[in-house]
Write a protein that holds these residues in place. Structure first.
Motif, PDB file in Angstrom:
ATOM      1  N   SER A  21       1.088  -0.943   0.137  1.00 59.21           N
ATOM      2  CA  SER A  21      -0.296  -0.147  -0.204  1.00 59.21           C
ATOM      3  C   SER A  21       1.033   1.324   0.446  1.00 59.21           C
ATOM      4  O   SER A  21       0.194   2.005  -0.449  1.00 59.21           O
ATOM      5  CB  SER A  21      -0.947   0.025   1.315  1.00 59.21           C
ATOM      6  N   ILE A  22       1.795   1.411   0.956  1.00 60.94           N
ATOM      7  CA  ILE A  22       2.984   2.471   0.608  1.00 60.94           C
ATOM      8  C   ILE A  22       3.495   2.477  -0.966  1.00 60.94           C
ATOM      9  O   ILE A  22       3.857   3.905  -1.170  1.00 60.94           O
ATOM     10  CB  ILE A  22       3.586   2.216   1.939  1.00 60.94           C
ATOM     11  N   ALA A  23       4.072   1.273  -0.940  1.00 62.96           N
ATOM     12  CA  ALA A  23       4.486   1.371  -2.347  1.00 62.96           C
ATOM     13  C   ALA A  23       3.329   2.179  -3.698  1.00 62.96           C
ATOM     14  O   ALA A  23       3.940   2.778  -4.217  1.00 62.96           O
ATOM     15  CB  ALA A  23       5.066   0.122  -2.874  1.00 62.96           C
ATOM     16  N   TYR A  24       1.810   1.420  -3.549  1.00 63.24           N
ATOM     17  CA  TYR A  24       0.976   2.084  -4.564  1.00 63.24           C
ATOM     18  C   TYR A  24       1.788   3.706  -4.377  1.00 63.24           C
ATOM     19  O   TYR A  24       1.329   4.573  -5.165  1.00 63.24           O
ATOM     20  CB  TYR A  24       0.093   1.422  -4.195  1.00 63.24           C
ATOM     21  N   ALA A  25       1.228   3.800  -2.787  1.00 60.54           N
ATOM     22  CA  ALA A  25       0.811   5.243  -3.074  1.00 60.54           C
ATOM     23  C   ALA A  25       1.614   6.483  -2.748  1.00 60.54           C
ATOM     24  O   ALA A  25       1.474   7.500  -3.721  1.00 60.54           O
ATOM     25  CB  ALA A  25       0.162   5.794  -1.130  1.00 60.54           C
ATOM     26  N   ALA A  26       3.258   5.643  -3.150  1.00 61.53           N
ATOM     27  CA  ALA A  26       4.176   6.768  -3.502  1.00 61.53           C
ATOM     28  C   ALA A  26       4.317   6.723  -4.704  1.00 61.53           C
ATOM     29  O   ALA A  26       4.560   8.120  -5.928  1.00 61.53           O
ATOM     30  CB  ALA A  26       5.693   5.692  -3.107  1.00 61.53           C
ATOM     31  N   LYS A  29       1.971   9.042  -5.776  1.00 62.80           N
ATOM     32  CA  LYS A  29       2.462  10.403  -5.529  1.00 62.80           C
ATOM     33  C   LYS A  29       3.576  11.203  -6.759  1.00 62.80           C
ATOM     34  O   LYS A  29       3.409  11.967  -6.646  1.00 62.80           O
ATOM     35  CB  LYS A  29       3.226  10.492  -4.797  1.00 62.80           C
ATOM     36  N   LYS A  30       4.178  10.148  -7.036  1.00 61.92           N
ATOM     37  CA  LYS A  30       5.422  10.129  -8.170  1.00 61.92           C
ATOM     38  C   LYS A  30       4.657  11.289  -9.810  1.00 61.92           C
ATOM     39  O   LYS A  30       5.205  11.773 -10.572  1.00 61.92           O
ATOM     40  CB  LYS A  30       6.157   9.207  -8.805  1.00 61.92           C
ATOM     41  N   ALA A  31       3.416  10.657 -10.001  1.00 59.85           N
ATOM     42  CA  ALA A  31       2.538  11.123 -11.067  1.00 59.85           C
ATOM     43  C   ALA A  31       1.459  11.876 -10.934  1.00 59.85           C
ATOM     44  O   ALA A  31       0.346  11.533 -10.365  1.00 59.85           O
ATOM     45  CB  ALA A  31       2.521   9.234 -11.788  1.00 59.85           C
ATOM     46  N   PRO A  32       1.884  13.120 -10.797  1.00 60.83           N
ATOM     47  CA  PRO A  32       0.835  14.380 -10.373  1.00 60.83           C
ATOM     48  C   PRO A  32      -0.361  14.079 -11.618  1.00 60.83           C
ATOM     49  O   PRO A  32       0.051  13.611 -12.641  1.00 60.83           O
ATOM     50  CB  PRO A  32       1.327  15.206 -10.985  1.00 60.83           C
ATOM     51  N   GLN A 108       5.147  14.263 -17.687  1.00 60.32           N
ATOM     52  CA  GLN A 108       5.129  15.011 -16.867  1.00 60.32           C
ATOM     53  C   GLN A 108       4.384  16.461 -18.168  1.00 60.32           C
ATOM     54  O   GLN A 108       3.209  16.188 -18.160  1.00 60.32           O
ATOM     55  CB  GLN A 108       5.349  15.933 -15.912  1.00 60.32           C
ATOM     56  N   ASP A 109       5.802  16.803 -18.700  1.00 54.83           N
ATOM     57  CA  ASP A 109       5.070  17.925 -19.964  1.00 54.83           C
ATOM     58  C   ASP A 109       4.575  17.515 -20.826  1.00 54.83           C
ATOM     59  O   ASP A 109       3.265  18.360 -21.540  1.00 54.83           O
ATOM     60  CB  ASP A 109       6.579  18.362 -20.338  1.00 54.83           C
TER      61      ASP A 109
END
Length: 219
Positions: A21-26, A29-32, A108-109
């Motif tokens: 779950s922590i890895a998924y949340a991280a 977070k990396k993909a805004p 992201q661009d």
């Protein structure tokens, strides 16, 4: 023995689930989410430090290109635009100008610019050749049965609106650009759609020109 290890196994499972779950949340977070405002800034101003020139110079204000060799991008589906920009980084869609620009853009661009263009209103185009527009209409709506060419409308919609994440919006696109892309698919210069390559190989120059002209007048 099962009774001895059962609590341990249960604890291990809970721990593994927590780590997952922590890895998924991280990762989330990396993909805004896409930022259309930042996309607009990059579209209009570029980023010289990364070799990304302003898109507006070739594709026009708000994606409404006035140069017939360069596609209108206003109102194009964000998912489709993002895929094309990603493809420009590969041999699947090699282009001397766009490949260099796309390689300077981050994921992201690409998402940001695509989100900005998706929200813009496309200015209508117009068919130019009255002598062939009817032939183009027949191809777009009904295909070419004797050549096993399917109707364009089957994937791109009766009005050319396309289907997000699957098929491009075509309505109002410059005739010259559409014809050039169909020809590139036919010749194998553009390789990022096996479906379009197969279809284009069955079409003559006149058929490509006719359907491209009809598409330019779709609204």
């Amino acid at each position: 023995m099962n009774r001895v290890f059962s609590p341990f196994v249960k604890s291990l499972f809970v721990a593994m689930l927590a780590v997952s779950s922590i890895a998924y949340a991280a990762e989330e977070k990396k993909a805004p989410a896409a930022d259309a405002a930042k996309g607009e800034q990059l579209y209009n101003s570029g980023d010289a430090s990364r070799g990304v020139i302003a898109c507006a110079g070739c594709h026009g204000a708000a994606g409404n290109s006035t140069i017939v060799q360069n596609p209108k991008l206003a109102g194009q589906h964000a998912e489709y635009l993002a895929k094309q920009l990603a493809d420009f980084k590969t041999p699947q869609r090699n282009n001397p100008v766009m490949s260099g620009i796309a390689k300077g853009m981050s994921e992201q661009d690409i998402k940001n610019v695509a989100a900005y263009l998706d929200k813009q209103e496309s200015k209508p185009g117009a068919a130019k050749n009255k002598e062939t527009v009817e032939a183009g209409k027949k191809i777009y709506r009904g295909g070419i049965a004797e050549k096993n060419v399917p109707a364009c409308a089957g994937c791109h919609g009766a009005s050319g609106a396309g289907i997000p994440a699957q098929f491009a919006r075509l309505a109002g696109q410059h005739q010259d650009y559409t014809a050039a892309q169909l020809t590139a698919f036919r010749q194998g210069a553009r390789k990022n759609s096996a479906q379009m390559t197969t279809i284009a190989k069955r079409m003559s120059d006149d058929e490509i020109q006719a359907v491209s002209d009809y598409i330019a007048g779709l609204k």
